[in-house]
Design an enzyme around this catalytic site. Sequence first.
Site, mmCIF file in Angstrom:
data_model
loop_
_atom_site.group_PDB
_atom_site.id
_atom_site.type_symbol
_atom_site.label_atom_id
_atom_site.label_comp_id
_atom_site.label_asym_id
_atom_site.label_seq_id
_atom_site.Cartn_x
_atom_site.Cartn_y
_atom_site.Cartn_z
ATOM 1 C CG HIS A 1 -1.843 1.176 1.250
ATOM 2 N ND1 HIS A 1 -3.160 1.076 0.878
ATOM 3 C CD2 HIS A 1 -1.653 2.480 1.563
ATOM 4 C CE1 HIS A 1 -3.740 2.258 0.967
ATOM 5 N NE2 HIS A 1 -2.847 3.129 1.382
ATOM 6 C CB CYS A 2 2.198 3.214 -2.654
ATOM 7 S SG CYS A 2 3.486 4.461 -2.910
ATOM 8 N N PRO A 3 1.568 5.014 0.336
ATOM 9 C CG PRO A 3 2.788 5.696 2.187
ATOM 10 C CD PRO A 3 2.603 4.561 1.253
ATOM 11 N N GLY B 1 -1.390 7.015 -2.566
ATOM 12 C CA GLY B 1 -2.681 6.959 -1.893
ATOM 13 C C GLY B 1 -3.545 5.792 -2.314
ATOM 14 C CG ASN B 2 -5.266 2.800 -4.962
ATOM 15 O OD1 ASN B 2 -5.859 2.101 -4.137
ATOM 16 N ND2 ASN B 2 -5.600 2.806 -6.242
#
EC number: 2.3.1.225
Lengths: 493, 157
Positions: free
Chosen positions: A199-201, A204-205
């Site tokens: 999950h890549c901040p 944002g997804n």
Amino acid sequence: MKNCEYQQIDPQALATPTPTPTPTPAPTPSARACPEKKPRRPQRKWEVFPGKNRFYCDGRIIVARQSGVLPLTLGLILVTSGLFFIFDCPFLVKHLTGFIPVIGGVLFVFVVISLLQTSFTDPGILPRATPEEAADIEKQIDNPTGSSSSYRPPPRTKEVVINQQVVKLKYCFTCKIFRPPRTSHCSLCDNCVERFDHHCPWVGNCVGKRNYRFFYTFIVSLSFLTAFIFGCVTTHLALRSQGGNGLVFALQESPASALELVVCFFSVWSILGLSGFHTYLLAANLTTNEDIKGSWSGKSGNEETGNPYSYNSIFKNCCSVLCGPMPPSLIDRRGFVPSEDGAEIGPAEIELPAAKNDVNMCTQGTKGLLETATRSPFLSSPCPQAKSQAIPPPALDALPSITPSPSPSPSPGPGPGPGPALEQTKVSRERPAATTPHRHHSHHRSRSKRTAQQGHNPGHASNPPASPGPRRSHSSRSRKDSKTRDPKFTPLH
Amino acid sequence: MTTSLFQLLLLHSASLANKVFIQRDYSEGTVCKFQTKFPSELDSRIEKTLFEDTVKTLNNYYAEAEKIGGHSYLEGCLACITAYLIFLCMETRYEKVLKKISRYIQEQNEKIYAPRGLLITDPIERGMRVVSFHTMSPMTISNTSDSYGRIKRWTFL
């Protein structure tokens, strides 16, 4: 809308069914549409989606609930590139070549488009199991004898053999499915995602099967862009400081270049490192999740392990991920939730969020077939007694054994008793509680499961993963990135 | 109304009791493939060979959709060059095959399964996890017309 949705049916209320269901919520039996209900606009499936996602443009765009630092990412890219085009390009065009803004423009367009695609695309979310599927899976799982319903059953796993390699499939208690291989449950988004990478901040997804190629394009083009801007700004400052003027003079003449230099200097190492790491993952057909957990790296002396998904050819591995067919989105965001008459039984509660979807998908799938089949005979039938007699015994025999309320009233027959009680008791079989508060109980249970797992996270984050060098050469930014990613990779998932 | 509530719950209970799910077969990895093992619940409803033919054809369709070959490379490279914007305009090969699959399932339902009181749902509606077979009671089928075209009168009991 809410007042007419299915609420938990009180078995006592069923014993004396009301002729006209009131619109008040539980415990009245309001499963059937209220007669005074006004026609509502049909809902799209994204509006009833159980995961923690947000939807825009009527379901066309999907993002995680927390946008993370996506605005910061976008802002940094836009500001740095904007300053480059405004302040550095004119000088460089005059002194070097006009291709510089063209190349910069192409790279910039690639970066922004791939970033937006990564952020707004469904990463490969698996829809949750329908109640029927969940019940079917429960039947297939051997229930250990003596396991009372007073504690949660042990985590369920199923083993499959993939390319002569034993792979364990874990059961997801939230989605009520056995996760397919390489699928993991993201606790931030509360979805199972196929080929879950991380999950890549920054975007944002989640990054999964459907948007990994966009993510890879994004980081590769961003590393080219930052390197390009860094090089151009350095050249610009070098040219300006020629002739004995000095660097300070050059910086005074073009202060924006100083800002670009700082941003690009810190970005280029982390982004280049990340691109290198993901190129390695691509070549080995691995996901970040698998690499961090060491799934195929032969941990604990198990020399039998090897990646069963790899094609054993770097070219084929890369092509299969980047150039492979684009799988469809499985969650059908813009499909319509079928209308409630006869088909919609699922409550709006949290622990059976897919119930509505299930029956809706069922009726929508074989569209005219199921919808009209459910509507016409039921609504047009004048005699419920005759219908009740038409029920084949096995269908009813299967039900009364799990009915909590054994006293059916004569007029509706034994039907209403088992039916809604079935809904409750199916859940209570997994999550035992009193019938009334079971909804909240299971909700709290799933919440506490998540917090318990996140409570494990610091332990995981503090142990540096045994993975190759490229990631360690990241700057603090991507180290923070991987640390924020780590909490998602708890062994329970 | 009590009548409609009862009927609603009847449908629900019947739909729960009469669904058979064919799960995915992961022996070849993450490609979409369904198990061809014949479930015992369908023993009295349909011949084993017909069932296996249907599932094998579905598996072949999915294999065709997910095949990595010249066509998919071309599509992938073209998409990469255009920053994947062609996915917004063009229907991918996978989507085309999915349409073929739903036509095939409809045809199978009409010709083979509906006359035997069964109905297959398209796996895409179940997140490609299962192929589900709905069984209908023989009593209900005998009360209605034989033709699939009049399927509106069938109920799922």
